[in-house]
Design a protein around this motif. Structure first.
Motif, PDB file in Angstrom:
ATOM      1  N   VAL A 100     -26.315  18.769  47.428  1.00 13.01           N
ATOM      2  CA  VAL A 100     -26.816  17.728  48.194  1.00 13.01           C
ATOM      3  C   VAL A 100     -26.579  17.886  49.657  1.00 13.01           C
ATOM      4  O   VAL A 100     -25.326  17.933  50.045  1.00 13.01           O
ATOM      5  N   SER A 101     -27.507  18.015  50.708  1.00 15.78           N
ATOM      6  CA  SER A 101     -27.491  17.942  52.003  1.00 15.78           C
ATOM      7  C   SER A 101     -28.084  17.009  52.806  1.00 15.78           C
ATOM      8  O   SER A 101     -29.113  16.453  52.386  1.00 15.78           O
ATOM      9  N   SER A 102     -28.007  16.771  53.869  1.00 17.93           N
ATOM     10  CA  SER A 102     -28.949  15.866  54.840  1.00 17.93           C
ATOM     11  C   SER A 102     -29.996  16.973  55.587  1.00 17.93           C
ATOM     12  O   SER A 102     -29.516  17.798  56.337  1.00 17.93           O
ATOM     13  N   LEU A 103     -31.149  16.577  55.244  1.00 17.74           N
ATOM     14  CA  LEU A 103     -32.112  17.508  55.957  1.00 17.74           C
ATOM     15  C   LEU A 103     -32.576  16.825  56.995  1.00 17.74           C
ATOM     16  O   LEU A 103     -33.101  15.564  56.852  1.00 17.74           O
ATOM     17  N   THR A 104     -32.930  17.447  58.028  1.00 22.78           N
ATOM     18  CA  THR A 104     -33.444  16.745  59.309  1.00 22.78           C
ATOM     19  C   THR A 104     -34.618  17.400  59.991  1.00 22.78           C
ATOM     20  O   THR A 104     -34.408  18.535  60.356  1.00 22.78           O
ATOM     21  N   LEU A 105     -35.625  16.793  60.260  1.00 23.59           N
ATOM     22  CA  LEU A 105     -36.836  17.496  61.105  1.00 23.59           C
ATOM     23  C   LEU A 105     -36.669  17.104  62.380  1.00 23.59           C
ATOM     24  O   LEU A 105     -36.738  15.917  62.570  1.00 23.59           O
ATOM     25  N   HIS A 106     -36.443  18.059  63.406  1.00 28.32           N
ATOM     26  CA  HIS A 106     -36.309  17.550  64.788  1.00 28.32           C
ATOM     27  C   HIS A 106     -37.602  17.503  65.584  1.00 28.32           C
ATOM     28  O   HIS A 106     -38.661  18.065  64.816  1.00 28.32           O
ATOM     29  N   LYS A 107     -37.464  17.049  66.617  1.00 32.64           N
ATOM     30  CA  LYS A 107     -38.785  16.876  67.416  1.00 32.64           C
ATOM     31  C   LYS A 107     -39.490  18.034  67.469  1.00 32.64           C
ATOM     32  O   LYS A 107     -40.595  18.075  67.766  1.00 32.64           O
ATOM     33  N   ASP A 108     -38.734  19.150  67.779  1.00 34.92           N
ATOM     34  CA  ASP A 108     -39.618  20.386  68.006  1.00 34.92           C
ATOM     35  C   ASP A 108     -39.775  21.327  67.073  1.00 34.92           C
ATOM     36  O   ASP A 108     -40.091  22.610  66.950  1.00 34.92           O
ATOM     37  N   PHE A 109     -39.948  20.445  65.820  1.00 32.86           N
ATOM     38  CA  PHE A 109     -40.434  20.916  64.583  1.00 32.86           C
ATOM     39  C   PHE A 109     -39.564  22.041  63.886  1.00 32.86           C
ATOM     40  O   PHE A 109     -39.723  22.727  62.967  1.00 32.86           O
ATOM     41  N   THR A 110     -38.328  22.155  64.318  1.00 35.02           N
ATOM     42  CA  THR A 110     -37.301  22.871  63.657  1.00 35.02           C
ATOM     43  C   THR A 110     -36.834  21.866  62.633  1.00 35.02           C
ATOM     44  O   THR A 110     -36.630  20.538  62.836  1.00 35.02           O
ATOM     45  N   SER A 111     -36.084  22.492  61.565  1.00 33.02           N
ATOM     46  CA  SER A 111     -35.323  21.855  60.724  1.00 33.02           C
ATOM     47  C   SER A 111     -34.101  22.442  60.242  1.00 33.02           C
ATOM     48  O   SER A 111     -33.949  23.511  60.219  1.00 33.02           O
ATOM     49  N   THR A 112     -33.069  21.425  60.021  1.00 32.97           N
ATOM     50  CA  THR A 112     -31.573  21.790  59.825  1.00 32.97           C
ATOM     51  C   THR A 112     -31.206  20.959  58.630  1.00 32.97           C
ATOM     52  O   THR A 112     -31.741  19.993  58.172  1.00 32.97           O
ATOM     53  N   SER A 113     -30.169  21.567  57.889  1.00 39.67           N
ATOM     54  CA  SER A 113     -29.388  20.792  56.848  1.00 39.67           C
ATOM     55  C   SER A 113     -27.915  20.757  57.169  1.00 39.67           C
ATOM     56  O   SER A 113     -27.404  21.804  57.611  1.00 39.67           O
ATOM     57  N   THR A 114     -27.494  19.421  56.974  1.00 40.20           N
ATOM     58  CA  THR A 114     -25.819  19.569  56.955  1.00 40.20           C
ATOM     59  C   THR A 114     -25.405  19.078  55.519  1.00 40.20           C
ATOM     60  O   THR A 114     -26.098  18.297  54.944  1.00 40.20           O
ATOM     61  N   ARG A 115     -24.348  19.916  55.072  1.00 40.13           N
ATOM     62  CA  ARG A 115     -23.805  19.659  53.903  1.00 40.13           C
ATOM     63  C   ARG A 115     -23.543  18.207  53.923  1.00 40.13           C
ATOM     64  O   ARG A 115     -22.802  17.624  54.642  1.00 40.13           O
ATOM     65  N   GLY A 116     -23.802  17.532  52.850  1.00 44.47           N
ATOM     66  CA  GLY A 116     -23.813  16.001  52.683  1.00 44.47           C
ATOM     67  C   GLY A 116     -22.386  15.613  51.768  1.00 44.47           C
ATOM     68  O   GLY A 116     -21.921  16.521  51.272  1.00 44.47           O
ATOM     69  N   SER A 117     -22.282  14.527  51.466  1.00 43.15           N
ATOM     70  CA  SER A 117     -21.314  13.946  50.675  1.00 43.15           C
ATOM     71  C   SER A 117     -21.852  14.196  48.949  1.00 43.15           C
ATOM     72  O   SER A 117     -23.006  14.360  48.886  1.00 43.15           O
ATOM     73  N   SER A 118     -21.074  14.394  48.146  1.00 39.12           N
ATOM     74  CA  SER A 118     -21.378  14.637  46.689  1.00 39.12           C
ATOM     75  C   SER A 118     -21.645  13.486  46.022  1.00 39.12           C
ATOM     76  O   SER A 118     -22.110  13.376  44.716  1.00 39.12           O
ATOM     77  N   SER A 119     -21.555  12.159  46.629  1.00 36.11           N
ATOM     78  CA  SER A 119     -21.680  10.983  45.937  1.00 36.11           C
ATOM     79  C   SER A 119     -22.850  10.245  46.265  1.00 36.11           C
ATOM     80  O   SER A 119     -23.007   9.242  46.327  1.00 36.11           O
ATOM     81  N   VAL A 120     -24.030  11.133  46.663  1.00 37.25           N
ATOM     82  CA  VAL A 120     -25.113  10.687  46.807  1.00 37.25           C
ATOM     83  C   VAL A 120     -26.053  10.273  45.641  1.00 37.25           C
ATOM     84  O   VAL A 120     -25.938  10.722  44.604  1.00 37.25           O
ATOM     85  N   THR A 121     -26.768   9.103  45.642  1.00 36.40           N
ATOM     86  CA  THR A 121     -27.416   8.559  44.535  1.00 36.40           C
ATOM     87  C   THR A 121     -28.937   8.667  44.634  1.00 36.40           C
ATOM     88  O   THR A 121     -29.375   8.955  45.971  1.00 36.40           O
TER      89      THR A 121
END
Lengths: 429, 372
Positions: free
Chosen positions: A145-166
């Protein structure tokens, strides 16, 4: 309706008018079953005569909506037919899989009670049918589970998130019902496909009616997923990782109207799982894209099913787009064609005109002061990876709050099989 | 700081930080951009609107230096903004093109004569030459006569076929090989949906192409507004105070297109980006390769398909109509076929000073002028 004799058996009183033809109840049911038989005519589904033959493993995704109930009913009648010959053995076994989304969507009744009624109604123990309930939250176990972000310049990144996501966290930034439905569709499809692969299934039978396939064609187009239409509408053997599965839409020739008549005749209403939301009473803005399209077809296509069938036929003529980028979407796992983010970048311009007057310069300074303090400006952390999104998913995520979604990003393909096996196999035989 | 009185110069009043433009962060936002709902100021709106069109032109190589370009000008908002923006960008980025306004007079009294007056004013305002081609001189029919002869229902079929040809003929008359039209993103998206709904497989793949040209035709067409939202075009025209004609054609709008438009409006209220999304889908629609059944095809026999209406399909790019010499995929082009049908039904006798063919638009205009 003008009454008369059924045009097929010429015996009974007609009760239904469909495709400008009069049917009695029995002939109409036979007629609809015939449509299904046509698409499931291959040898895999026929009776087998040898003793050591392995039955085909068939997955029937079940929403307990009208068309999936009709398909289940028809499959049971097919089993009934196949047992008539005492020497023959039923050719396939059905695993009815329900993706239980009651944690994110509220229903008027619950699946458990529906299933009990269903089991009482049909003598199911005679046939090779099993029922499986897969919780929608199991999608969280399908990746990191990661935090995915779409940026304004249309690139996208993921950041490893916490394991307790529901599941609630996934839908937290969701702007409306339409986007929620988009994500739900992706989840249901992925869970079904993963389940089928894990169980070694050889077929998936989607119960879409002609009307809902037409809805899908237009809705996919509207969502920017035009490149996926061919996948949705082409029946046949499709590779899933290392396995191959026959994907069939047995009810693709039956309109929703016909399905509804079938439900009525067979008294299947009591097995319906009814959502609490009814789109008829909603404002347009609250509807999902599929509901708007559905409504459109209802108004345009009142007399004949012409437009609906045209759309399905047109959609079925589509093939795979050219220029596969060799990349796969981190959310829906679909192939990405023609570098969509670059396309967007080319047609969207974000530059600005710099301040000219003193007042404007002061405003800009004030803004900069406020926004560096609150940290709104993009700050990339070290654990951020670049990811790829397909156009459709990018549009959905772009609508989310701050362009962010929590999502289980699939591990690379090598680990995939192991992950599926460990996820679904409870006990080795 | 510039000295000025706040009452006469509202721009100088400092806006709250929360009201600032999301792009420049220094001026007050006054427009919510239809494309992405960004709140931006007027100057940034001009900047993004114009630059996006410039990018479209450059990345698709629409023009070459020294090219003469005809703008299909109806006097409506799209073509007016197109003429204005093209002239502006041509000067700003030195495309080196020569712009001419080209208008078609369909002969709809009370509608087209008014909109042509707008084009004539635009000619003066933007200092661009203007050429008007009429249905009357090309086909010896006006739309008013066609409607009274063939009925209201098919009016758009006739008008569409004739206008397409008229634009080409007008351009050819001026010795111009490139016609640009004001088709915007909404029109493109609508067309994608309509082709799907009508099952128009032949047009499905190409419906979103920005430039169309044919081997046999020297005249190419392009749509620089392909990615521009109609709402943004309206806003641009409004803020720039452009002079345009805003009445819809008085003859029945194509009923089916109307329903598609309604559908798009409903979808846009849920997701404003849907117009661009549909265009993206449209660009990625690819037909499956046709299965060729070999056993039925004999070698070296050229087959000719005869359609139900007796026309013959030739499948040859660049074929010419036998009657008028215009580009056609049949022996006889669509316009000539339609004209033939019309001629058969033309009244043999005509009353002098007959006004019965005048359409609804004229009556409306006359009624508008009544006063107590």
């Amino acid at each position: 309706m003008d009454t008369g004799k059924c045009s097929r058996c010429k015996d009974n009183e007609a009760t239904v008018l469909s495709r400008r033809e009069l049917f009695c109840q029995d002939c109409f049911i036979r007629f609809i079953c015939g449509k299904q038989r046509k698409h499931m005519g291959s040898d895999r589904y026929k009776v087998k005569f040898s003793d050591d033959v392995k039955r085909e493993k068939v997955i029937l995704p079940m929403s307990y909506g009208k068309s999936s109930l009709v398909l289940l009913d028809i499959l049971i009648s097919m089993f009934e037919e196949q047992t008539k010959n005492p020497r023959a053995k039923i050719g396939f076994e059905v695993d009815v899989v329900h993706i239980n989304d009651s944690k994110v969507i509220s229903y008027q009744n619950e699946v458990g009670s529906v299933l009990r009624k269903l089991k009482n109604h049909y003598a199911l123990e005679k046939y090779p049918i099993t029922f499986t309930d897969v919780g929608i939250e199991s999608i969280l176990n399908t990746g990191d589970v990661s935090s995915l972000t779409l940026h304004k310049d249309f690139t996208s990144t993921s950041t490893r998130g916490s394991s307790s996501v529901t599941m609630d966290d996934i839908f937290e930034g969701c702007p409306n019902r339409a986007s929620k439905k988009d994500i739900l569709d992706v989840i249901v499809k992925q869970l079904i496909e993963r389940y089928a692969v894990a169980k070694g299934a050889t077929s998936i039978l989607w119960a879409h009616s002609m009307t809902s396939l037409a809805d899908e064609v237009i809705a996919l187009t509207v969502k920017g997923r035009g490149s996926e239409i061919f996948k949705q509408l082409t029946d046949g053997v499709v590779p899933f990782g290392e396995s191959e599965i026959d994907v069939v839409h047995p009810l693709r020739d039956c309109s929703l109207g016909e399905i509804e008549k079938f439900v009525q005749m067979k008294g299947l209403e009591e097995f319906l799982l009814v959502p609490s939301d009814s789109p008829e009473r909603m404002m347009n803005k609250q509807k999902t894209i599929n509901e708007v399209v559905e409504n459109y077809f209802k108004t345009v296509d009142s007399s004949d099913d012409n437009i609906v069938s045209t759309v399905v036929k047109t959609g079925a003529k589509l093939g795979e787009p050219r220029n596969f980028d060799g990349k796969v979407c981190s959310i829906c796992n679909g192939k990405i064609y023609n570098d969509p983010m670059n396309w967007l970048k080319n047609i969207t311009h974000h530059s600005n005109l710099p301040p000219e007057t003193e007042v404007e310069k002061e405003s800009l300074r004030e803004w900069l002061d406020m926004n560096t303090q609150t940290g709104i400006t993009d700050q990339e952390s070290a654990s951020t990876n670049e990811i790829d999104l397909c156009y459709g998913c990018a549009v959905t995520v772009g609508g989310f709050k701050q362009g962010k979604i929590e999502w289980p990003v699939r591990r690379d393909a090598k680990h995939e099989v192991e992950a599926i096996l460990s996820e679904f196999i409870i006990d080795e035989e | 700081m510039r000295l000025c009185c706040p009452s006469t110069c509202p721009m100088e009043k400092k806006p709250k930080v929360s009201q600032l433009c999301e792009l420049c962060h220094c001026r007050k936002a006054i427009v919510k951009r239809p494309k992405n709902l960004q709140k931006i100021c007027k100057l940034c709106f001009y900047e993004v609107f114009e630059t996006e069109i410039h990018n479209t032109i450059v990345s698709n190589n629409l023009f070459f230096e020294g090219e003469r370009v005809a703008v299909g000008a109806s006097g409506g908002k799209d073509s007016t903004v197109l003429a204005y923006v093209l002239k502006l960008l041509n000067e700003r980025y030195h495309y080196g093109i020569d712009i001419v306004l080209l208008s078609i007079d369909e002969g709809i009294i009370g509608y087209r004569d008014d909109s042509l007056a707008t084009v004539k004013r635009n000619k003066e305002q933007y200092q661009l030459p203007l050429e008007i081609v009429s249905y009357r001189e090309l086909y010896n029919w006006t739309m008013d006569e066609i409607v009274s002869c063939a009925g209201l229902k098919n009016s758009c079929t006739y008008c569409g076929v004739f206008r397409r040809q008229a634009l080409d003929r007008g351009a050819a008359k001026l010795g111009i090989n490139h016609v640009v039209t004001g088709h915007n993103a909404d029109d493109m998206a609508e067309t994608v949906l309509m082709n799907l709904l009508r099952g128009d497989v032949a047009r499905l793949e190409k419906s979103t192409s920005i430039m169309t040209s044919s081997v046999g035709s020297p005249i190419k067409r392009s749509k620089p507004f392909k990615y521009s939202y109609q709402k943004e075009i309206v806003l641009y025209a409004h803020y720039k105070k452009l002079d345009y004609f805003s009445t819809e054609c008085s003859y029945a709008p194509e009923a089916f297109r109307g329903t598609a438009r309604e559908l798009m409006k409903n979808l846009e209220s849920i997701r404003p980006s849907c117009i661009i999304d549909i265009i993206h889908s449209g660009e990625n629609l690819v037909l499956k390769p046709k299965k060729v059944r070999k056993q039925f095809r004999k070698k070296d026999v050229t087959e000719v398909e005869v359609r139900s209406d007796g026309s013959v399909s030739l499948f040859k790019d660049g074929n010419r109509c036998e009657r008028c010499g215009y580009l056609s995929s049949n022996r006889i082009c669509k316009a000539c076929t339609l004209l033939e049908g019309l001629e058969k039904n033309r009244a043999k006798l005509k009353i002098d000073t007959d006004t019965s063919t005048d359409g609804a638009a004229k009556t409306t205009r006359e009624l508008e002028q009544l006063s107590f």
